[in-house]
Each structure stands twice: as structure tokens, then as C-alpha cells.
Scaffold this motif. Structure first.
Motif, PDB file in Angstrom:
ATOM      1  N   TYR A 204       0.795  -1.323   0.011  1.00 50.59           N
ATOM      2  CA  TYR A 204       0.028  -0.056   0.134  1.00 50.59           C
ATOM      3  C   TYR A 204       0.907   1.216   0.030  1.00 50.59           C
ATOM      4  N   GLY A 205       1.756   1.238   0.907  1.00 50.17           N
ATOM      5  CA  GLY A 205       2.748   2.463   0.878  1.00 50.17           C
ATOM      6  C   GLY A 205       3.727   2.571  -0.304  1.00 50.17           C
ATOM      7  N   ALA A 206       4.127   1.369  -0.764  1.00 52.11           N
ATOM      8  CA  ALA A 206       4.874   1.578  -2.249  1.00 52.11           C
ATOM      9  C   ALA A 206       3.797   2.268  -3.242  1.00 52.11           C
ATOM     10  N   LEU A 207       2.622   1.539  -3.323  1.00 53.17           N
ATOM     11  CA  LEU A 207       1.717   2.142  -4.353  1.00 53.17           C
ATOM     12  C   LEU A 207       1.383   3.649  -4.443  1.00 53.17           C
ATOM     13  N   ALA A 208       1.142   3.885  -2.906  1.00 58.07           N
ATOM     14  CA  ALA A 208       0.738   5.312  -2.723  1.00 58.07           C
ATOM     15  C   ALA A 208       1.846   6.312  -3.042  1.00 58.07           C
ATOM     16  N   ALA A 209       3.403   5.906  -2.796  1.00 57.88           N
ATOM     17  CA  ALA A 209       4.324   6.729  -2.767  1.00 57.88           C
ATOM     18  C   ALA A 209       4.532   6.835  -4.510  1.00 57.88           C
ATOM     19  N   LEU A 210       4.037   6.102  -5.146  1.00 50.32           N
ATOM     20  CA  LEU A 210       4.371   5.941  -6.462  1.00 50.32           C
ATOM     21  C   LEU A 210       3.417   6.952  -7.361  1.00 50.32           C
ATOM     22  N   ALA A 211       2.241   7.204  -6.575  1.00 41.92           N
ATOM     23  CA  ALA A 211       1.310   8.148  -7.129  1.00 41.92           C
ATOM     24  C   ALA A 211       1.350   9.474  -6.534  1.00 41.92           C
ATOM     25  N   GLU A 212       1.930   9.714  -5.402  1.00 40.17           N
ATOM     26  CA  GLU A 212       2.060  10.721  -4.673  1.00 40.17           C
ATOM     27  C   GLU A 212       2.677  12.023  -5.393  1.00 40.17           C
ATOM     28  N   ARG A 213       2.128  13.253  -5.255  1.00 42.19           N
ATOM     29  CA  ARG A 213       2.827  14.202  -5.917  1.00 42.19           C
ATOM     30  C   ARG A 213       3.778  15.145  -4.769  1.00 42.19           C
ATOM     31  N   ASP A 214       3.463  15.002  -3.425  1.00 40.93           N
ATOM     32  CA  ASP A 214       3.925  15.955  -2.547  1.00 40.93           C
ATOM     33  C   ASP A 214       5.416  15.215  -2.371  1.00 40.93           C
ATOM     34  N   ALA A 215       6.529  15.774  -2.518  1.00 42.01           N
ATOM     35  CA  ALA A 215       7.901  15.223  -2.250  1.00 42.01           C
ATOM     36  C   ALA A 215       7.798  14.519  -0.939  1.00 42.01           C
ATOM     37  N   LYS A 216       7.396  15.366   0.024  1.00 38.71           N
ATOM     38  CA  LYS A 216       7.560  14.758   1.373  1.00 38.71           C
ATOM     39  C   LYS A 216       6.786  13.667   1.771  1.00 38.71           C
ATOM     40  N   ARG A 217       5.440  13.655   1.157  1.00 36.25           N
ATOM     41  CA  ARG A 217       4.579  12.626   1.040  1.00 36.25           C
ATOM     42  C   ARG A 217       4.921  11.284   0.595  1.00 36.25           C
ATOM     43  N   VAL A 218       5.860  11.446  -0.411  1.00 33.68           N
ATOM     44  CA  VAL A 218       6.389  10.325  -1.205  1.00 33.68           C
ATOM     45  C   VAL A 218       7.331   9.662  -0.178  1.00 33.68           C
ATOM     46  N   VAL A 219       7.917  10.275   0.650  1.00 36.99           N
ATOM     47  CA  VAL A 219       8.827   9.772   1.605  1.00 36.99           C
ATOM     48  C   VAL A 219       8.212   9.099   2.597  1.00 36.99           C
TER      49      VAL A 219
ATOM     50  N   THR B 194       8.301  25.097  -3.061  1.00 36.70           N
ATOM     51  CA  THR B 194       7.133  24.149  -3.569  1.00 36.70           C
ATOM     52  C   THR B 194       7.657  22.617  -3.266  1.00 36.70           C
ATOM     53  N   ARG B 195       6.849  21.762  -3.059  1.00 37.98           N
ATOM     54  CA  ARG B 195       7.277  20.349  -3.239  1.00 37.98           C
ATOM     55  C   ARG B 195       6.483  19.442  -4.010  1.00 37.98           C
ATOM     56  N   ASP B 196       5.829  20.127  -4.838  1.00 37.39           N
ATOM     57  CA  ASP B 196       5.061  19.495  -5.812  1.00 37.39           C
ATOM     58  C   ASP B 196       5.966  19.097  -6.968  1.00 37.39           C
ATOM     59  N   LEU B 197       5.981  17.611  -7.168  1.00 39.47           N
ATOM     60  CA  LEU B 197       6.843  16.910  -8.118  1.00 39.47           C
ATOM     61  C   LEU B 197       6.590  17.412  -9.668  1.00 39.47           C
ATOM     62  N   THR B 198       5.094  17.900  -9.929  1.00 40.98           N
ATOM     63  CA  THR B 198       4.725  18.260 -11.095  1.00 40.98           C
ATOM     64  C   THR B 198       5.261  19.967 -11.350  1.00 40.98           C
TER      65      THR B 198
ATOM     66  N   GLY C 156      -2.231   3.088  -6.980  1.00 38.47           N
ATOM     67  CA  GLY C 156      -1.534   3.939  -5.879  1.00 38.47           C
ATOM     68  C   GLY C 156      -2.247   5.255  -5.722  1.00 38.47           C
ATOM     69  N   GLY C 157      -2.754   5.826  -7.008  1.00 36.94           N
ATOM     70  CA  GLY C 157      -3.567   7.004  -6.855  1.00 36.94           C
ATOM     71  C   GLY C 157      -4.844   6.912  -6.287  1.00 36.94           C
ATOM     72  N   TRP C 158      -5.341   5.977  -6.222  1.00 37.83           N
ATOM     73  CA  TRP C 158      -6.614   5.400  -5.696  1.00 37.83           C
ATOM     74  C   TRP C 158      -6.444   5.442  -4.125  1.00 37.83           C
TER      75      TRP C 158
END
Lengths: 475, 653
Positions: A272-287, A340-344, B586-588
Motif C-alpha cells: 500500500y505504501g509503495a503504491l501510494a508513494a508511486l502516485a503521490e505528488r508531494d515530495a515529502k509525502r512520497v517519503v 514548493t514540494r510538488d513534483l509536477t 496507488g493514486g486511488w
């Protein structure tokens, strides 16, 4: 003496730091870093420090103000002082003095958690260490909401811990037991389940493990990077340490019963953590999500009952502390520059900030488990151990998570540092030497630990072996 | 001592050039090259120690009992070390010319030295985890160098893809490590080979081999983990020559040869690996016929040639497979470096449709390329002839007639696409000034045309001040082994066979009587190669074909089957089956489950209990310090309660 100084010294220093004028932030942060460095030196110089013990209460159960350096807590204390050192040095801005002071108080409280040899004392320090984080979140964080979320979640855990501690004390007659090789306490079936559940709830929330984790991304995102470096590096380990120091020796039977559940939770957290990290845009939340994933693996290791995996768990606890602190400090430096921490919205910083890019690369590589760095040495020991004990599926799921880790960590690094330079980002100068000094000890730590984790392994090998015989023996 | 030096010298170079690159400026190249040259000399000096029985050993660290790390230089690692440092040195020298003027000149050599260190770690380790460390570090070096021009999004994406696919391979090896440590309690090769027969059932042995082979497949671009290699051509050409042709991608061959005792004991593993190797050989060769980017043609040819090597070591013909690695390292490095001269001279043009007639302007590159093409095609007497023949005939000897047929056909296809490359690039008229649409080029950014490469230099103009010999001398030196090195293995009792006599375990099966002799096989292969050449000549080299080359190229481009253009849709399948589902899931999790399921659940619990709700509301005074104080007060109350209760009711029992 030494152990008391390790706990009370930073707390005292933290309060004294408020005497430094608010606008002399640099003085305050350097002083705080010096205190942290001093605790590091003190712990190393007096690694075999005698316990400090003061009988505190006798009824309804015996309890003491009992502090001592155990084999695992030794490494956690060192890790904590490195993280605090880096965090304090990297501070800047108008609130630097206050955050530095709270970092020291936090360090003292957490040293208390790790050095406590009494379960009640452990529980008290456990609650105490919430306060500085909460205060920093309220004072320096953008949303009060995440401060409350942090507090409510962790107080709920703290309450469960306190109740479980009281019950434990009543049943066992004393709480002065942590790290005592002569303690032969067996908690019976009547109370054991409830006591374990209380401890486990507190530890799972703190670590955190799915599904108790939702406070963590918010907290990590809103805390200043210096504070989150300490919290993610060390505070998140308090729960795992609790399992190792309290549950493993005294509640082995219950751990065995809970094994399947914990494996399920740990495995879910991993993926779950790995997949969420794959989709997250905020750099700190990725970590943050990557931490959820990594700590799930340590949970599995602790419940596997394999000596090799337990040794790997301690290596990985220290390793994760080192690289997550380095990652958050580097991300803090990026955020401070680019606002900003937004990866986009980030990209191409590597052209003008090669040093910053190098630091982020090293942290990301350690986190994704590059062979030769500390993340790998922890993972391979853990996985070999759990595989050896016959738990094939958790090991294979972890292998998948390792592949995902390389994907999200490179996405993080490349999203910030690579690609064409973006014209709308402010151009700031590269990493300063003081930022480098903050991160360098952490990097040196995870490089050395990757080359040879033997010091961390051998220093507690006997303990884990002893604890393990109880778990395995009661099978 | 010298072994430590050999191992650490390239690391020293990498760190030195990385840290002091800006100060060293243009000295970075010569320093980096010189260090690799010294490492080569050290390897040669160690020859006698390495070939002594048991080889050369040096200890490093011990993590735990059974987890001891050390270095070992034996015959197999000696061969690899010679290629890594020898060919590596030549490519470093070449790079001084090729990378001259690039604004990250020093960083390039830092990465190259680091790569050599990583590769030496891989081949010098005396244990499986040390090998895994090297395995991961070469992947990292490859990542750095593929993404060397990191401002270019396609290079960044290619680097990430290569790294992640290689982690899939690392994870396969990790799985093998679990199996080995669980049963043998040691990571050292010596212990593994001494005890594996008692420790593993046939199924377990197959699983160990399978795990190791996943590592091979990822690193050596074997189907289905090959898709990163063509994209890896985003890196500078010397990188393609050293890492993605001569050394790193052949690590899978090393791994299987190193674990030869395991392979010899597992017939299932041999069948699987032989089949995958053969499949990769022919599939890569077919794709080589459909490419227009000069480096991608060579990349698919590398994939195909490694397929040969893997097939060789997979079916138990270890010394033949390793010999094909040995010769391939020379002729493929040479092909890439010659292609690099062309690319460099044409200001980063890589599309062969926009070349043509270059033999007049670049006779040296033409000759170098010609020799390489002859060698890889297996023209008798040149290096590729001997090694490829040995592998193909090995398939027949080990009782795999189907693999023999695959090897035979692939040899023909190889001759076809390599001569196609040669004719289109060097013959006919120059087409660089022809309009792209006349050649059928619709997406220049996908075709490796000059517009899409990321070579960045400080100057505005293309740079020409590095002496030309820096690039031509290494290529000239490589021509010698490309032509002659094959004779090392030309007859029974030849030096190569003596060198490896008794080194590899024999496969425990009765030798199958081959239906015909090696001489007949050689003639057969030659006939097929000539046929491949003839087709290429008619289509691209004959006077008629050269006259209307533009129209023919356009027709071929337009009519190229989609399945080949899309490389059998592997990328599309991975994207649809793995990458996108992972992102969506992951996005979900991130944007729906966390905030709206778990948090909402917790909120429900909190809200339904009215008491808690009131409590929170009344506490929300907005005063931060009040909150903090209330917590501190709570903790104090607990402490005070105990202190009071027991201080006055008498301590002690």
C-alpha cells in the motif's frame, strides 16, 4: 550519571535555549546542534554506562525511575543525536530558535523512551515525546488540523499503552523489567491478550502501520523538515523498539498468536505504501508513504521469530533512520529554495544544484535498497531470515515492494533534479556547507552500515538469541 | 595487496573525478583513462597468481558467521577483468575525444571509473552477496550514464526504465540468496559448490537457478526483460560500447558460468536458459532488421549476440559461451566506436536513412565498421566466426537440434542486418540533405535524428579541437583482436581450451552423438551467412538499389510491419499490465482510500460518540499554548498521582 544526562541534559538545554533572543536564530541552532553532538560523543564514550535507578513506587506494583543503555537503545540514541544534530543545523527562518528548542526537548524525551528500563517510565516518556512535535506542528505547520490529528491518534495510542502498562504491572508485580536478563515473567492467557493488544495498538499507531497510518503523511508534510527528519528517523522507531524491548521478552506467546495478523498488516503496509508513494505528488509525502512501506517490513521481521531477521530488523531500523533523515533534510533544502514540494512543478534543479542533487541521490539510493548501502544490508538480512523460517510469501511480496521502491524513489529524484530547467522556478544557490554538514554524518552512517553492519548485529546478537528462544520455544 | 589495488583504483578515480571535477577540468579524462590503464596492467601482472590452482584470494569483512566477504581472482574473473580494464581503457581514451567540450566532461569520467569499479566488484567477489552488490552498482553506473544528459526527458525515462528493470533482476538474485543461505548457511561460492548437492532437491536447485537467471535476463537483456537495452542507447556512444555492449550486459553470461556447477546439475535450468537464449538471439536479430537508428541496430544485435552466449552457457557449453563473450567484447566495442565516429562527425545524427555514401568522407570509420561487420557475421577467419560456430555446434552436441536450427537461422539474419547497416550508411549517395518526409521519417524525435540527442557543449559550434587520433587509435587497436583473436580457440588443444580445461564441470549426461561433424556445421553456417549477405546486397548494396535508395527507404519505412516497429509490443504490454495499474491503484490509495475511507471511518467513530465530540469542541479554544499546557498537565497529573499515593501510603511492601 551518563544515562540521566542523556535524558535530562537535552530537555534542560532545550528550555535554556529559549533564553537566546529570538532573532539570533543561528546561535540557537548551532547551540542545539552542539548539544546533540555532545550527546553523541557522551553515548559513544560511555557506551557501558551504569544504570541509574531510583525506586519510585511499590504498590500496586513496583516501579522505578530506571534508565540504562541497552544494546538496541545504544544505536537508537546515537541515531537520534545524529538526526537532531542535522535537524538543528538545517533550521533557519523566524521560528528556528523555538523549533531548535523543541527538537532538544524531543531528543531528551525520546532518549527517555529508549533508555527506560521500566515499562511505566517508558510509557510516561512515550506521552512526553508527543508534546514537542505537537507544539512544532502548531507553531510552524501550515494546518492546525494535522497537529490535532497527530495528537489525537497518538494520545489514543498513549492511553492504550498506559492502560496496558498498568495491567502489566499488576499482573507481573513490577514494571522494572526491560532488558533484564533474569526476568522470568510469564503473562498468563487471561490478561495476556488484552495487555498485548494495548501495547500493540500504541506501537502500531506510532510506527505507523496500516490502517493506523493516515496521521503520518499529514504530519510529515506539515512539520518543518528538520523536525520531520527526527520524527521519521527516530520517533517512528519507538513502536518497533517497543515490540523488541517489551513484547518480545514478555509477551512471546501473544506475539506468536498475533503473527498472522501482523504479517497481514505489514504486508499490506508494504504494498500500500509503495503504491501510494508511486502516485503521490508531494515530495515529502512520497517519503512518508515509503516509510509506511519500509516499516511494514520491519514489523514482519520482528514477528517472524527468526534471529537473523531480528538482527536485520535492528540494522534496518538504524538504516531507515539514517536515510529518511537525510532525505527529509535534503527535501527541506529543496523546498526552502523553490517554495514548493510538488513534483509536477519541480524539475531540472540538478543543473544548477549538483551538490543538492548528489545528496538527494544518495538518500534515494539508500532508501531503494541499493546493494552496498545500509537499506540493502537490513533488507537482505531480514528477508533471508524470514525466508529461512519458512515465510516464503512475505519475502516474495517484499521483493515486489523493492522493485516498486526503485520506481518511486527514482521518480522522486528525477522529478526534482532531472529534466529541462524550468523557467518559472527561482534560481537559488547550491547546497551551503552548513546544510552539507547537517547531512554528511547521516550519509556517512548509511554508507558505513551498508559496508559492514556487523557492529550493530553483534552488539545485540546475544539478546535477540535469548529472546528468540522464548518465542520459538513457546511454539 | 595488488588485488585490493586493482579493485579500489577505479573507485578512487571515480570519487576523485566526482569531487574535484571542476578543478581538474580537461585533465579529468586523461586521469580517468590512466587509472583504468594502471588497473589493466595490474590485472596482467596478476595473471600467474590467478591461473595458479585455486586462484588468488583476499578477505574483506564478515557480517555474521557464514556471511564473509572477500575477493577472488581465478581464471573466469581474470578473463572478465582483462576485458573490463583493457577494452575499458581503450574506450576511456576514445571518450576523451568523443566527450571533449561537453560541459560535464569530468562527471562523465567519474561515472565511467565508477562503472569499472562496480564491474570489478561483480567479477572479483568470492560470494553471492558481493556479486549482488556489484550487480546493483553496475546497474547504478548504467543508470547514471544512460541518463548522463539528464536535461533530456527521453534519456531520463530510459535511465529509470533500465534501473527498475535491473532491480527486477537484483530481486531474482536475492531470491536465490534466500534459498542458498537457508539451506547452506553460507554465501561463499566455495561453500555453495561444496554443499549444494546435499542441500537442494532438484526442484529447489531449479528455483535457485531460476532466481539467478532472472538476474541474468534483466542484466543481459534476455526476453522478456530486454526492453531497456534499446532505450539505453540514449547514453553517449562510448557508454553504449563499454557498458551496453562489451561488459555489463554480458554479466549474465558471467553469472551462469560462475554458477556452472549448479547449471550442470540441473537439466531443467539448462533447458530453460538455452531456450530463452535462443529465443532472444533470433527475436533480437529480427528486430535488428527493422531499425533505422544506427545505435539501436547495434543494440538489438547485442541483445541477439548475448542470446547466443546465454544459449551457450545455458546448455553447458560454458567455454564456448564465454569465448563468444570474449570475441564479442572486441568486435562489438569496435562497431560502436566506429559508429561513434560517424555520429560525432555528423553532429549527432543517428538515423542511417539520413546517412549514405560516407565511405568517401570517412574511410577509416568505414574500414573499422567493415571489419566489425565481417567479424560479427562470422566470416571465416575473423573472431566472431570461431566463437559463434562453437556455440552453435555446442547446441547440437548437447542434444538440442532445435536450438541448433535457431542459431543457424540467426547467423543468417545477423549477416543480413549488419550488411544492411553497412550498405545504407556507407554506400550510395549522402542523404543528410534530403527532406525527412521523402525518406518516410514521420517522427524525427523517435528516430534518433540529430534534433533529439542531448549532447550539450559549452560552445555554440560543434567542437573539433580534440586530436582525431584519440578516437581513431583505440578503434585501430581493436581491429587487431577483432580480426585475429578467434584463433585462440581454433583447434582442439588451442590456448583457450587449455586455459579452461577442467575449469568448468562437465554436464552429467551422456554426450549425445551429433548427427554430423563440426566441419559440416561450419560449411552450413557459412552458406546461411552468405545467403544473408546476398539478400542484403540485393536490397541495399546492388547498383540498382543504390540508384533509387531514397524511394526504397521510404517504401520500407512506410511498410514496416507494426509488430516490428513496436518491438513485439513488449513495452505496450508492460505499460498496460503493470505500470498503469500500479499508478492507478496507488493514486486511488493516496487520494481516495486514505482520506475518504480510513480517515472517514475514524471520523465516524469520533463523531458518533457524542461525549468525545463535545469534549473536543469545548477544548477548541484556539489557544495553542493552552493545548500544550493541557497535555503537559495531564502527564503531570499521572506522575503526581503516583508520587502522592505512594509517598504517603508508605513505600516498600
Amino acid at each position: 550519571m551518563t544515562v540521566t544526562a542523556l535524558v535530562l541534559g537535552p530537555i534542560l538545554a532545550g528550555f535554556l535555549l529559549y533564553a537566546v533572543p529570538r532573532d539570533r536564530a543561528r546561535v540557537a541552532t548551532v547551540l542545539a546542534a552542539l548539544v546533540a553532538a555532545l550527546t553523541f560523543v557522551l553515548a559513544i564514550a560511555d557506551a557501558h554506562a551504569a544504570d541509574a535507578s531510583l525506586r519510585w513506587l511499590s504498590r500496586p506494583f513496583a516501579a522505578s525511575f530506571h534508565l540504562g543503555l541497552g544494546p538496541i537503545s545504544y544505536w537508537l540514541v546515537l541515531l537520534l543525536s545524529l538526526a537532531t544534530f542535522g535537524g538543528a543545523l538545517a533550521l533557519s527562518g523566524p521560528r528556528a530558535r523555538n523549533v531548535a528548542a523543541q527538537l532538544l526537548i524531543l531528543q531528551g524525551a525520546m532518549n527517555g523512551v529508549f533508555l527506560a528500563k521500566d515499562v511505566l517510565l517508558f510509557a510516561l516518556f512515550w506521552d512526553l515525546m508527543l508534546i514537542p512535535v505537537f507544539l512544532v506542528l502548531i507553531e510552524a505547520g501550515p494546518h492546525a488540523r494535522s497537529a490535532w490529528k497527530y495528537l489525537i491518534y497518538n494520545l489514543a495510542g498513549g492511553l492504550a499503552l498506559l492502560l496496558a502498562t498498568a495491567a502489566f504491572g499488576v499482573v507481573a508485580g513490577t514494571t522494572d523489567l526491560i532488558g533484564n536478563p533474569n526476568a522470568h515473567v510469564v503473562i498468563g492467557a487471561t490478561w495476556g491478550g488484552w495487555i498485548f493488544a494495548g501495547f500493540a495498538l500504541a506501537f502500531l499507531i506510532k510506527t505507523p502501520v496500516f490502517p493506523f497510518h493516515t496521521w503520518m503523511p499529514d504530519t510529515y508534510a506539515d512539520l518543518p523538515s528538520s523536525a520531520v527528519a527526527v520524527v521519521s528517523a527516530v520517533q517512528s522507531k519507538a513502536g518497533l523498539y517497543g515490540f523488541l524491548a517489551i513484547a518480545l521478552p514478555f509477551l512471546g506467546e501473544q506475539m506468536l498468536q498475533a503473527r498472522t495478523l501482523m504479517f497481514v498488516l505489514g504486508t499490506i503496509a508494504l504494498v500500500y505504501g509503495a503504491l501510494a508513494a508511486l502516485a503521490e505528488r508531494d515530495a515529502k509525502r512520497v517519503v512518508a508513504y515509503s516509510s509506511l512501506s519500509h516499516l511494514g517490513l520491519i514489523l514482519i521481521a520482528i514477528f517472524s521469530g527468526s534471529p537473523l531477521a531480528l538482527q536485520g530488523a535492528v540494522v534496518y531500523i538504524v538504516a531507515h533512520g539514517l536515510f529518511s533523515a537525510a532525505l527529509f533534510l535534503t527535501l527541506g533544502a529543496v523546498e526552502q529554495r523553490e517554495e514548493t514540494r510538488d513534483l509536477t512543478r519541480l524539475g531540472g534543479l540538478g543543473v544548477r544544484n549538483p551538490k543538492l542533487a548528489g545528496a538527494l541521490m544518495l538518500g534515494a539510493l539508500a532508501a531503494l535498497g541499493l546493494p552496498g548501502l545500509a537499506g540493502f544490508s537490513g533488507e537482505i538480512l531480514i528477508l533471508t531470515g524470514i525466508f529461512e523460517n519458512g515465510f516464503v510469501w512475505p519475502a516474495i511480496v517484499t521483493l515486489i515492494a523493492i522493485v516498486l521502491a526503485s520506481a518511486y524513489m527514482l521518480r522522486l529524484f528525477q522529478g526534482i533534479m532531472n529534466g529541462p530547467e524550468l523557467p518559472d522556478l527561482p534560481e537559488r544557490r547550491d547546497m551551503t556547507w552548513i546544510e552539507g554538514l547537517a547531512i554528511a554524518p547521516l550519509v556517512a552512517g548509511f554508507v558505513l552500515l551498508g559496508l559492514n553492519p556487523a557492529p550493530v548485529i553483534t552488539s545485540h546478537a546475544t539478546i535477540t538469541a535469548a529472546e528468540n528462544t522464548r518465542v520459538v520455544g513457546s511454539r | 595487496m595488488l588485488l585490493y589495488l586493482l579493485w579500489l583504483l577505479p573507485l578512487f578515480g571515480g570519487v576523485l573525478l566526482w569531487a574535484f571535477g571542476p578543478q581538474l577540468k580537461s585533465w579529468a579524462g586523461p586521469i580517468g583513462a590512466a587509472l583504468i590503464g594502471v588497473a589493466f596492467v595490474a590485472t596482467v601482472v596478476l595473471w600467474n597468481d590467478a591461473t595458479a590452482p585455486g586462484g588468488l584470494h583476499a578477505g574483506l569483512v564478515t557480517w555474521l558467521p557464514g556471511w564473509s566477504f572477500g575477493l577472488q581472482l581465478d581464471r573466469l574473473s581474470l578473463i572478465w577483468s582483462l576485458i573490463i580494464t583493457g577494452v575499458g581503457f581503450l574506450i576511456h581514451v576514445y571518450s576523451i575525444g568523443y566527450m571533449d567540450g561537453d560541459r560535464a566532461f569530468a562527471r562523465f569520467f567519474a561515472y565511467m571509473n565508477f562503472f569499472v569499479f562496480a564491474m570489478m566488484t561483480l567479477v572479483l567477489s568470492d560470494n553471492v552477496i558481493g556479486l549482488l552488490v556489484g550487480w546493483g552498482l553496475v546497474g547504478l553506473a548504467s543508470y547514471f550514464l544512460i541518463g548522463f544528459w539528464f536535461e533530456k526527458p527521453s534519456a531520463v525515462a530510459a535511465a529509470r526504465k533500465a534501473f527498475v528493470m535491473n532491480v527486477v533482476g537484483d530481486v531474482g538474485i536475492m531470491f536465490a540468496v534466500f534459498m542458498i543461505v537457508a539451506r547452506i548457511q553460507s554465501i561463499g561460492y566455495a561453500d555453495i559448490f561444496a554443499h549444494f548437492q546435499q542441500a537442494f532437491s532438484p526442484t529447489a536447485l531449479f528455483l535457485v537457478c531460476l532466481g539467478l537467471f532472472i538476474g541474468c535476463a534483466a542484466k543481459s537483456a534476455q526476453i522478456p526483460l530486454h526492453t531497456w537495452l534499446p532505450d539505453a542507447m540514449e547514453g553517449p556512444t562510448p557508454v553504449s560500447a563499454l557498458i551496453h555492449a562489451a561488459t555489463m550486459v554480458t554479466a549474465g553470461v558471467y553469472l551462469i558460468a560462475r554458477f556452472a556447477p549448479l547449471w550442470s546439475a540441473s537439466a531443467d535450468a539448462r533447458e530453460l536458459v538455452g531456450a530463452i537464449g535462443g529465443l532472444t538471439a533470433i527475436a533480437g536479430a529480427i528486430l535488428g532488421c527493422a531499425q533505422w537508428d544506427i545505435k539501436r541496430i547495434l543494440a538489438y544485435s547485442t541483445m541477439s549476440q548475448i542470446g547466443y552466449m546465454i544459449m551457450g552457457v545455458g546448455i553447458g557449453a560454458y567455454d564456448a559461451g564465454v569465448f563468444h563473450f570474449f570475441t564479442h567484447a572486441f568486435f562489438k566495442a569496435q562497431l560502436f566506436l566506429a559508429a561513434g565516429i560517424v555520429i560525432h562527425a555528423l553532429a549527432d545524427e543517428q538515423d542511417v536513412r539520413r546517412m549514405g555514401g560516407l565511405w568517401k568522407q570517412m574511410p577509416f570509420a568505414f574500414v573499422a565498421m567493415l571489419v566489425g561487420v565481417l567479424a560479427i557475421s562470422g566470416v571465416p577467419g575473423l573472431s566472431g566466426f570461431f566463437s559463434k560456430d562453437a556455440v552453435i555446434y555446442g547446441a547440437l552436441e548437447s542434444g538440442h537440434p532445435w536450438l541448433y536450427a535457431v542459431g543457424l537461422v540467426t547467423a543468417g539474419i545477423t549477416a543480413y542486418y549488419m550488411f544492411r547497416l553497412l550498405f545504407v550508411t556507407f554506400f550510395g549517395a549522402y542523404r543528410g540533405n534530403v527532406d525527412q518526409s521523402d525518406l518516410g521519417i514521420r517522427h524525427p524525435e523517435l528516430a534518433g535524428t540529430a534534433a533529439s540527442t542531448g549532447h550539450r557543449s559549452d560552445e555554440e559550434e560543434p567542437h573539433h579541437h580534440a586530436p582525431a587520433w584519440l578516437m581513431s587509435v583505440p578503434v585501430g587497436i581493436l581491429i587487431v583482436p577483432t580480426i585475429a583473436i578467434g584463433w585462440l580457440d581454433a583447434w582442439p588443444g588451442a590456448p583457450w581450451r587449455q586455459f579452461f580445461a577442467g575449469f568448468f564441470p562437465r554436464v552429467n549426461e551422456a554426450a549425445v552423438a551429433a548427427p554430423f561433424s563440426e566441419t559440416i556445421s561450419t560449411v552450413l553456417v557459412f552458406v546461411v551467412v552468405v545467403a544473408g549477405f546476398a539478400i542484403a546486397y540485393v536490397r541495399y548494396g546492388a547498383p540498382a538499389a543504390l540508384r533509387d535508395a531514397i524511394a526504397r527507404l521510404r517504401t520500407e519505412t512506410v511498410r514496416m510491419p507494426a509488430v516490428l516497429v513496436n518491438a513485439y509490443y513488449f513495452d505496450a504490454a508492460y505499460d498496460a499490465l503493470l505500470v498503469r495499474p500500479a499508478r492507478v491503484l496507488g493514486g486511488w490509495f493516496d487520494r481516495f482510500v486514505d482520506p475518504h475511507v480510513i480517515d472517514a471511518g475514524v471520523r465516524e467513530v469520533a463523531i458518533t460518540s457524542q461525549w468525545l465530540g463535545h469534549l473536543f469542541r469545548s477544548f477548541q479554544t484556539g489557544l495553542v499554548r493552552a493545548y500544550a499546557l493541557s497535555i503537559a498537565f495531564g502527564v503531570l497529573c499521572i506522575v503526581a498521582y503516583y508520587a502522592y499515593a505512594f509517598a504517603f501510603t508508605g513505600s516498600g511492601r
